[in-house]
Design a protein around this motif. Sequence first.
Motif, short mmCIF file in Angstrom:
data_model
loop_
_atom_site.label_atom_id
_atom_site.label_comp_id
_atom_site.label_asym_id
_atom_site.label_seq_id
_atom_site.Cartn_x
_atom_site.Cartn_y
_atom_site.Cartn_z
N LEU A 174 68.33 60.16 45.47
CA LEU A 174 67.36 59.09 45.75
C LEU A 174 67.35 58.72 47.22
CD1 LEU A 174 67.80 56.71 42.69
CD2 LEU A 174 65.78 58.01 43.30
N SER A 175 68.51 58.61 47.83
CA SER A 175 68.56 58.23 49.24
C SER A 175 67.99 59.32 50.13
CB SER A 175 69.99 57.89 49.65
OG SER A 175 70.81 59.03 49.61
N ASN A 185 65.51 61.32 49.28
CA ASN A 185 64.09 61.52 48.98
C ASN A 185 63.30 60.23 48.90
OD1 ASN A 185 64.07 64.47 48.58
ND2 ASN A 185 65.52 63.98 46.98
N ILE A 186 63.81 59.13 49.40
CA ILE A 186 63.14 57.84 49.25
C ILE A 186 61.76 57.83 49.92
CG2 ILE A 186 64.23 56.74 51.24
CD1 ILE A 186 63.55 55.09 47.86
N ILE A 238 59.32 59.66 47.67
CA ILE A 238 59.06 58.85 46.47
C ILE A 238 58.08 57.73 46.79
CG2 ILE A 238 60.13 57.28 44.80
CD1 ILE A 238 62.67 59.07 45.07
N ILE A 239 58.24 57.07 47.92
CA ILE A 239 57.34 55.99 48.31
C ILE A 239 55.93 56.52 48.54
CG2 ILE A 239 56.84 54.32 50.14
CD1 ILE A 239 59.89 53.87 50.34
#
Length: 72
Positions: A21-22, A24-25, A28-29
């Motif tokens: 997640l960190s 690819n944040i 994702i946004i």
Amino acid sequence: MNSQIQELSKPKGEIVMLTWLSQNIGTIIVLLVVVLIVAAIVKSMRRDKKNGKSSCGGNCAACRGGCMHAQK
């Protein structure tokens, strides 16, 4: 030694997921923004069609069967 104990107490899957997640944040946004924009466009198009508005240029020959002019 205390940090090693804390690392061992966390499940490995949780660490991997947080790392992913960190990393690819940003992606994702951007994906969420694009999905919201597309949803707003589809909603607007459906509302326009429901209200009888269309982007028809009046050329029923090029309309391929969806021409509203022929029905009027």
